[in-house]
Scaffold this active site. Structure first.
Site, PDB file in Angstrom:
ATOM      1  N   ASP A 235       0.866  -1.185   0.000  1.00 20.97           N
ATOM      2  CA  ASP A 235       0.000   0.000   0.000  1.00 20.97           C
ATOM      3  C   ASP A 235       0.899   1.230   0.000  1.00 20.97           C
ATOM      4  OD1 ASP A 235      -2.273   1.843   0.629  1.00 20.97           O
ATOM      5  OD2 ASP A 235      -3.338  -0.027   0.982  1.00 20.97           O
ATOM      6  N   HIS A 258       2.186   1.935  -3.148  1.00 23.31           N
ATOM      7  CA  HIS A 258       1.272   2.872  -3.795  1.00 23.31           C
ATOM      8  C   HIS A 258       1.789   4.299  -3.745  1.00 23.31           C
ATOM      9  CE1 HIS A 258      -2.388  -0.032  -3.157  1.00 23.31           C
ATOM     10  NE2 HIS A 258      -1.409  -0.562  -3.875  1.00 23.31           N
TER      11      HIS A 258
END
Length: 412
Positions: A235, A258
């Site tokens: 993430d 991310h």
């Protein structure tokens, strides 16, 4: 002869007193082995199996060493020697009487089964401490694989969130350095209510397929620095929640993950502004996003994100290198009928170069309710398959300085 012996004896006594005074002047060292902790020998069959008695001994020793160190009137150090240890959920709390350090040389393992952490949302929690240091090149291994297979938070708003590796709450003037965080069940580190905290050489490692394993999440904190660190997760490598102020991110390598994100913002009531962020001299490798600002539409939350500075950043095959997304609504968990009420202003993207995995290297999708203001693109050099990447924009008129893609294609 006797007088010479007396003089020698006196000199020796004076030397011993001097040495003793020097020893007592040094920071107190509280080694967990002296408190009955197991020796951490991985060759010991019983230890490999992590019997409950050994787990209990380690927890008891760590808590006892912390209690004594925290009560010390002079600077103190809790030492976890080299070896393998298993640890249940633990809170190490202040306030302490003097500066305190926890130095970890070993590898500390969380239970594999996420439900063996007694429902706690953070595995190792340090809180309410001034002048705290966590150091030592040790590793905290969350053993998160079992938890990842049970994670349905992407499609279930009422999901069970498993434990983060670290919680750092209400720390002041503190340093976390040379520590490794591995395979957390959820976020690796949550920073909340802190002031003047530095992460240096804080390295995070989790596979790309591990859901919701944000590296470092910051909220309601001031003067947080993250420098000279490597972060690979499933993430956001670093994310800023509401109330983040005077944040510096420098010399960080991110990937997989991310990217580095402001937000998401605007989902919850009573959110505080995000102000004064500097991201500089960072590299993003094969990440889903590069530098991103994201806010939720469809809520009544009103706030601002301002004075955000992204400079000297290298993108390597990044899917969305530069992105403002004020229509952030993962898994259709919101409505886009009403626009985001988070005002984004005074944002600089400068000297950002490298390769984009998509043609759209810059996407500035701002709110139609409160359009972005004072957005600057300067020296942006992104390529896609050997050609220049393009920019898509909505509800924003960025200032172009020197070399940067012009918003030729409107966002639909």
């Amino acid at each position: 002869m006797n007088s010479q012996l007396s003089i020698t004896t006196i000199a020796l006594l004076l030397l011993l007193l001097l040495l003793a005074s020097n020893v007592t002047a040094q920071p107190g060292v509280f080694n967990i082995r002296k408190y009955g902790a197991p020796n951490g020998d991985i060759t010991n069959y019983k230890f490999v199996c992590f019997s409950y008695s050994l787990v209990f001994l380690f927890v008891k020793a760590l808590k006892s060493a912390w209690k004594d160190a925290c009560a010390s009137s002079s600077p103190s150090k809790v030492v976890v020697p080299s070896g393998w240890y298993k640890l249940q959920q633990i809170d190490l709390e202040g306030p302490c009487n003097a500066p305190i350090e926890v130095r970890v040389h070993g590898k500390i393992l969380a239970p594999k089964n996420p439900y063996h952490l007694n429902g706690q949302d953070q595995w190792v929690r340090f809180q309410y401490i001034n002048f705290f240091t966590l150091s030592g090149r040790g590793t905290f291994d969350g053993q998160g694989e079992m938890a990842w297979t049970q994670n349905d938070c992407g499609r279930n708003t009422n999901c069970n969130r498993h434990a983060m590796n670290f919680g750092f709450a209400f720390l002041n003037n503190s340093i976390i350095q040379d520590i490794n965080s591995k395979d957390s069940k959820y976020f690796h580190a949550n920073v909340f209510g802190c002031n003047n905290v530095t992460f240096r050489n804080f390295n995070i490692n989790a596979p790309e397929t591990s859901p919701n394993t944000d590296g470092i999440h910051i909220g309601r904190s001031t003067k947080v620095q993250i420098i000279n660190s490597k972060i690979g997760t499933g993430d956001d490598c670093i994310s800023l929640g509401d109330g983040s102020r005077q944040i510096t991110i420098r010399n960080v390598t991110c990937g997989p993950g991310h990217g580095i994100s402001v937000g998401s913002l605007g989902r919850y009531p009573n959110e505080e502004p995000v102000v004064d962020l500097t991201v500089k001299n960072c590299t993003l490798n094969n990440t889903d996003n590069g530098v991103r600002i994201k806010t939720w539409p469809g809520t009544s939350v009103v706030s601002i994100a301002s004075h955000l500075h992204f400079e000297d950043i290298i993108m390597v095959n990044v899917t969305n290198p530069i992105i403002i997304d004020q229509e952030y609504c993962p898994w259709n968990q919101c409505s886009k009928k009403s626009p985001s009420q988070i005002k984004i202003r005074k944002v600089l993207f400068k000297n950002i170069r490298g390769t984009s995995a998509t043609q759209e290297g810059v996407a500035l999708v701002c709110s139609r309710g409160v359009p972005c203001e004072a957005i600057v693109l300067s020296d942006i050099d992104l390529s896609f398959n050997g050609s220049k990447a393009i920019a898509k924009c909505a509800n924003v008129k960025p200032t172009i300085r020197r070399k940067a893609p012009i918003c030729m294609v409107p966002h639909i």
